[in-house]
Design an enzyme around this catalytic site. Sequence first.
Site, mmCIF file in Angstrom:
data_model
loop_
_atom_site.group_PDB
_atom_site.id
_atom_site.type_symbol
_atom_site.label_atom_id
_atom_site.label_comp_id
_atom_site.label_asym_id
_atom_site.label_seq_id
_atom_site.Cartn_x
_atom_site.Cartn_y
_atom_site.Cartn_z
ATOM 1 N N ILE A 1 18.499 -21.188 8.177
ATOM 2 C CA ILE A 1 18.242 -21.259 9.634
ATOM 3 C C ILE A 1 17.208 -22.687 9.532
ATOM 4 C CG2 ILE A 1 16.949 -20.483 11.451
ATOM 5 C CD1 ILE A 1 19.149 -19.020 10.475
ATOM 6 N N GLU A 2 16.187 -22.756 8.397
ATOM 7 C CA GLU A 2 15.326 -24.049 8.494
ATOM 8 C C GLU A 2 15.887 -25.367 8.079
ATOM 9 O OE1 GLU A 2 12.050 -23.927 9.011
ATOM 10 O OE2 GLU A 2 11.766 -21.992 9.400
#
Length: 461
Positions: free
Chosen positions: A128-129
Amino acid sequence: MPHMTRKTVSLAALMFLAAPVVSYANDVSVPPQAGTSGAVAKITPMSPPQSVLKADDFKEADLWGRIRTGYAIPDINNVLVDKHVTWYRTRPDHIARTSARASRYLYHVVQELEKRGMPTELALLPIIESAFNPQAYSSANAAGMWQFVPGTGKDFNLKQNMFKDERRGVLTSTDAALSYLQKLYGMFGDWPLALAAYNWGEGNVQKAIKKNQSLGKPTDFESLADLMPAETRNYVPKLQAVKNIIANPGQFGVSLPPIGNEAYFTAIDKTSDIDLTIAAQLAELSVDEFKALNPQFNRPVIIGDEQTKILLPKENAEKFTTNLAKWGQSLSTWTTHKITGARESIASLASRFGTTPEVIRQANNIPAKSSVRAGSTILVPKISTSANIDIAEQIVDNAVLAFEAERSTARGARRAQPESRAQKLKARAANAVAEIKSRVTGKRAKAMVAEPQSRHRKRAS
């Protein structure tokens, strides 16, 4: 922090069981789950064992399976989760690229999570990051696969100086990220809220909780979602979407590239300076592959100290050690020089240290048409008097590098010879003609309108 319950089954107990057991992580075993892989041993009750069983006989062969068995965060199910599942499953190229990058780092992350008794789906958070890109850098100055902003990085002792940025280091950033997540879970007692705080900041989550409390409303993640910015509101659903796909890729038509359940790299201590290219050469790796495992180093020289570690694939670590013993030359060709005044131009420095201006610019990331301000520290090639001296720790910790526009053009204009009377008349005539042409045509220059940049981080590819 609650630890996930796991049952350790002894060999003696297995002799009385007819059901197979799946085990991972040495002495830890759990019941098999749908979609997982791993070796299964069948044991006939009351029969003497034919061979001694080892922990690896029950070890998950695929790292994705090991992650699945450690899921411990309660699921959420809403339209945002469905939206992000659709986004990921319709982008197989993104999943393939992300998995290829993750294959270097994921085993280490899972190991560290299990040591701390944390849910293993947190190993998916870098998807996600940063899409598991340790070189990722956001518009908010967040860096690394865990996306630490400078201030939070300093809070967790991640060094950020001219020579290295530990927010991008695989070992250092993972340790800091897990410590931060543990701290947040301790504050909120709830993983979705801890994740929201990781993205939005604990102070903002606390304010949202107090607001709902004052209104007599619930304070769980979904009840606070309307008070959150869009990025944070989507943050936990994104992780849930990835978690769902990893849990059952076939259900979503996704082909997950396998990742072996074994360490990709090992760490080597380096107490003396070494050029990055020499380190890659000794390890028999390309510079790009070396940088992929050691992305924290900002300059062509790696500063050696008691904390410096170089990550290498296991087989290359052996080559590094063997080749280092036979090297017999200087390991570092760089030292530092402090700019004392404006007279020290890049050209004069290059001449002084026997190199070219291009080499000086490249080693120090100096932009074109820029010079270095007085007080800055730069890298320069070593000369004979400094051949065997490492860069001092004090210099490493305090070095700064600042740029300014080159002054050579302006200085050259002041020193130019004055124009003759004929040259002045010619220039005036040219200006007059240009002005007349402009009036006749009536054309005006069009203003260029810059497209505003989004303040939100874009999904990495």
